[in-house]
Design an enzyme around this catalytic site. Structure first.
Site, PDB file in Angstrom:
ATOM      1  N   TYR A  54       0.843  -1.208   0.000  1.00 28.41           N
ATOM      2  CA  TYR A  54       0.000   0.000   0.000  1.00 28.41           C
ATOM      3  C   TYR A  54       0.871   1.247   0.000  1.00 28.41           C
ATOM      4  O   TYR A  54       0.900   2.016  -0.944  1.00 28.41           O
ATOM      5  CB  TYR A  54      -0.884   0.021   1.255  1.00 28.41           C
ATOM      6  CG  TYR A  54      -2.209  -0.707   1.120  1.00 28.41           C
ATOM      7  CD1 TYR A  54      -2.378  -1.732   0.208  1.00 28.41           C
ATOM      8  CD2 TYR A  54      -3.284  -0.354   1.929  1.00 28.41           C
ATOM      9  CE1 TYR A  54      -3.593  -2.391   0.102  1.00 28.41           C
ATOM     10  CE2 TYR A  54      -4.500  -1.011   1.823  1.00 28.41           C
ATOM     11  CZ  TYR A  54      -4.653  -2.019   0.914  1.00 28.41           C
ATOM     12  OH  TYR A  54      -5.852  -2.660   0.813  1.00 28.41           O
ATOM     13  N   GLU A  91      -8.003  -4.293   8.594  1.00 24.43           N
ATOM     14  CA  GLU A  91      -6.687  -4.100   9.198  1.00 24.43           C
ATOM     15  C   GLU A  91      -6.823  -3.311  10.503  1.00 24.43           C
ATOM     16  O   GLU A  91      -6.210  -3.635  11.508  1.00 24.43           O
ATOM     17  CB  GLU A  91      -5.768  -3.348   8.228  1.00 24.43           C
ATOM     18  CG  GLU A  91      -4.364  -3.175   8.788  1.00 24.43           C
ATOM     19  CD  GLU A  91      -3.432  -2.396   7.859  1.00 24.43           C
ATOM     20  OE1 GLU A  91      -3.946  -1.668   6.983  1.00 24.43           O
ATOM     21  OE2 GLU A  91      -2.212  -2.518   8.024  1.00 24.43           O
TER      22      GLU A  91
END
Lengths: 379, 397
Positions: free
Chosen positions: B133, B254
């Protein structure tokens, strides 16, 4: 049991929420009675209306005319009382005294509970003897006298003591001042000879008394529970009162937070809504997070108490301490973010700050309860 | 006996028969954790036996459908399994970003072909995934990412650099955000699955202040990513240019994970343990430290209730979509405070970086590691932004 309200509880919450917002709101109750310097500090009409909705007997067994519900339900009413700063003897009468009376004789229940359930009677509890909450140490004495007892000593912070038809008094019938055993609870009627009240108005406009017992003669049937065995009843009463105060504190925190967040969306400075400023957004979001956690520990503890779980005692102190810290943050941020008008009597936010201060002190503040958590954890 | 009680008894018996004694100990070191992957080795026979038994039963991913390697357990059944495993301190048979993060995204956005292949591989621990990411310059502001995938018909050519890719040096595949349209900020990102053995992918560990290195930099140089890995197995998850939707969904998972919702270490009270440790060294807690520990324990125990409430509300569909942000914020700030207090209570002993008594400086290294909690997966400041905008609906940008 999941940690949210089931359908019946959600319905009760709707009822309590709209009733308190409509009838128990700040203008109609707190300001109304305060501005008239009302000696009771609350309105008896509202107490009667609450009884009509069944609220007053929530913790009273069905056999005794109540609803036979639990701490979750009592907490629902208290949270709405907190949000609206509704002056009401609900916590002292329907939670504390009602819990004590659960342990009383049929005679005592028959004498007092119908008045409570009908909204005709108001009760108070006399526990504290010093300015800080120290129920471990009881020095007020009740000595055997004929068929009954002679009560001598003094109590302070007796909330609504001057208006009460009956006061639950924790007194020592044997042992030394610091001993756990030797405590007895008494239901002392309003007209008991030798009982005198020194009434004071508190910072939140509620009324409390310093109450003296100068050889008050009590019949044997004024005893709640067992002679010398009152500590257990006292502890049960304290747990109920503390989680009730926590629920009301969650309401105070939410009421203050909601008003503050609304204000952030309306007030302009430097050509912008102040809610656009990140410094304020982050503080508001932090406050939201704390209020959510305080609500969670409160409902969890209510459920543990209703289930009779062993951990309920310590969790009651966790909840009381967490809520006290959170409501304090909510009212302080509330007044600060309102700026100058937050300091004026005209705006309601300051009233939340006053109520928080009184409520946090009631039955032990955050320091008392955090210390208790440490002791119960073994450190 | 209710079905659930019946299930509990069966589960208890199964665990008794299949979870070796060595696997009923708290995880102490990194090699106590089995991550799976092409090159994975087991620490010992017990770890392998426990893993194999769980794979066969579908218990590496109990709530996933059986067709994808799970056990197809209902939410109450999965809770019973968690409780029964916790009761005997059973270690997780497999730890994996595939399970925690990619799996939920594939279940939600994946094609049937992707689910069949990748979910099964994840459940069986055959491939180990990392997350691509962040980039240098695109931390919390993820949508500013620069890694670019050029459309070459049947494949993409990807160039760029990722950072904070956890354990990338041990991973087989990376799930990665790649810009595929330079004009659109949000709707120009594609969520791609890339085999790390592909030519042009390389990694380099980043040493942290803890002295350890769970994170890497990952470089993508002219990486040729086929648009399809087989029948109904596109390289991207969701639609091309709509990877931001997948990323957001996955970040929610997450954040839930990092928040420690549902218990674990950071919701535990520590005061009593700190007093015992101090006593072992002939020491005692200063009254002021004791008071701070008590205040911490109040907050931690209350947060534990919040974790429980949060999970209950998720199950009932009652939670605000942005609530994981609040949980992440509160949980990570709490964990940092927890380790500050543990360092204080440990005194000079907890400063030791390499001694045997501290297990190679665990207290200090763990303390330093927690400082990342309020940065990784979105900083605390980002969490507060999201809560203030989406939950409190405060105005502005």
């Amino acid at each position: 049991m999941p940690l949210y309200h089931d359908e019946d509880q959600a319905m009760l919450a709707d009822t309590a929420s709209s009733f308190m917002a409509e009838e128990g709101n700040i203008a109609k109750q707190l300001r109304h009675w305060r501005d008239r310097d009302c000696k009771d500090g609350f309105g008896h009409d509202l107490w009667k209306q609450m009884a009509e909705l069944g609220f007053n007997g929530i913790l009273v067994d069905e056999a005794d005319g109540g609803l036979g519900m639990g701490h979750v339900e009592a907490g629902i009413v208290l949270e709405e009382i907190g949000r609206n700063l509704t002056p009401s003897p609900f916590l002292t009468s329907s939670v504390l005294a009602a819990t004590a009376l659960k342990h009383g004789s049929d005679d005592l229940k028959g004498r007092y509970l119908p008045g409570l359930v009908a909204g005709d009677s108001v009760f108070a509890v006399a526990i504290d003897e010093t300015a800080k909450h120290r129920p471990e140490r009881i020095t007020t004495r009740a000595e055997k006298s004929g068929n009954g007892f002679r009560l001598t000593g003094s109590k302070s912070f007796v909330v609504y003591g001057g208006s009460a038809d009956m006061i639950v008094v924790a007194a020592r019938t044997s042992g030394a001042d610091n001993e756990t055993d030797g405590i007895t609870l008494f239901a002392v009627p309003k007209d008991a000879k030798g009982m005198s009240h020194d009434a004071v108005r508190l910072v939140d406009s509620s009324m409390a008394t310093h109450t003296k017992f100068d050889g008050v003669e009590l019949d044997g049937d004024a005893v709640i529970g067992e002679v010398d065995g009152g500590r257990e009843v006292l502890d049960a009463m304290l747990r109920a009162g503390r989680i009730g105060a926590a629920a009301e504190g969650v309401g105070v925190a939410r009421g203050a937070m909601d008003r503050t967040v609304d204000y952030l969306k309306q007030r302009k400075q430097f050509g912008k809504l102040i809610g656009e400023f990140q410094a304020l957004q982050h503080r508001a979001a932090h406050l939201y997070s704390e209020v959510e956690i305080a609500r969670a520990v409160t409902i969890k503890t209510q459920q543990l108490l209703d289930a009779g779980a062993e951990s309920a005692d310590m969790m009651t102190s966790v909840a009381k301490a967490k809520v006290a810290k959170t409501a304090r943050l909510a009212v302080q941020e509330g007044v600060q973010m309102h700026g100058g008008i937050g300091m004026t009597d005209e705006y309601d936010i300051g009233l939340f700050m006053k109520r928080d201060r009184a409520l946090a002190e009631f039955l032990g503040d955050a320091y008392y309860h955090a210390n208790r958590v440490a002791e119960l954890s073994g450190y | 006996m209710s079905d659930l009680e019946q299930f509990r008894m069966e589960t208890r018996a199964w665990l008794e028969a299949n979870c070796p004694a060595e696997m009923r100990e708290p995880v102490r070191d990194e090699d106590d954790v089995y991550w799976g992957g092409r090159n994975a080795t087991f620490k010992n026979d017990a770890q392998k036996a426990w893993f194999d038994a769980c794979v066969e039963k579908g218990y590496t991913v109990p709530a996933w459908p059986k067709a994808y390697g799970g056990a197809g357990l209902s939410a109450p059944e999965a809770k019973v399994l968690r409780e029964e495993m916790a009761r005997i301190n059973a270690r997780p048979p497999l730890s994996s970003f595939g399970i925690w993060m990619l799996g939920p995204a594939l279940l939600h956005f994946g094609t049937e072909g992707q689910k069949q292949r990748f979910l099964n591989e994840i459940a069986r621990g055959e491939i180990r995934w990392c997350q691509g990411y962040s980039e240098p310059g695109s931390g919390s502001d993820l949508v500013s990412l620069q890694t670019y995938g050029e459309d070459k018909g049947d494949h993409w050519v990807v160039n760029g650099q990722k950072v904070w890719t956890s354990y990338a040096d041990h991973c087989d595949w990376i799930f990665c955000l790649v810009r595929t349209d330079k004009q659109n900020k949000y709707q120009g990102i594609t969520f791609m699955l890339i085999d790390m053995e592909t030519q042009g992918v390389s990694t380099k560990p980043i040493k942290l202040i803890s002295g350890n290195s769970p994170f890497c930099e990952t470089f993508l140089e002219d990486v040729k990513v086929p648009k399809s890995y087989g029948d109904d197995i596109p390289a991207q998850v969701g639609e091309v240019n709509r990877g931001w939707d997948v990323a957001k969904y996955l970040l929610g998972h997450e954040r839930e994970m990092i928040s420690g919702a549902g218990g674990g270490d950071r919701t535990a009270a520590i005061g009593a343990a700190m007093k015992r440790h101090a006593a072992q060294n002939g020491d005692e807690l200063d009254p002021v430290l004791r008071a701070e520990l008590a205040m911490f324990d109040v907050d931690a125990l209350a947060y534990g209730c919040m974790g429980e409430k949060f999970l209950d509300e998720i199950k009932a569909g009652k939670t605000h979509p942005a609530q994981p942000n609040m949980m992440k914020y509160a949980g990570t700030e709490l964990n940092k405070r927890r380790h500050e207090l543990m360092m204080a209570a440990g005194g000079s002993r907890s400063l030791e970086w390499e001694s045997e008594e501290t297990g190679g400086g665990k207290p200090a290294r763990n303390w330093l590691r927690t400082k990342a909690n309020s940065i990784e997966g979105g900083t605390s400041e980002i969490m507060l932004n999201v809560v203030s905008k989406r939950i409190l609906e405060l105005p502005g940008g």
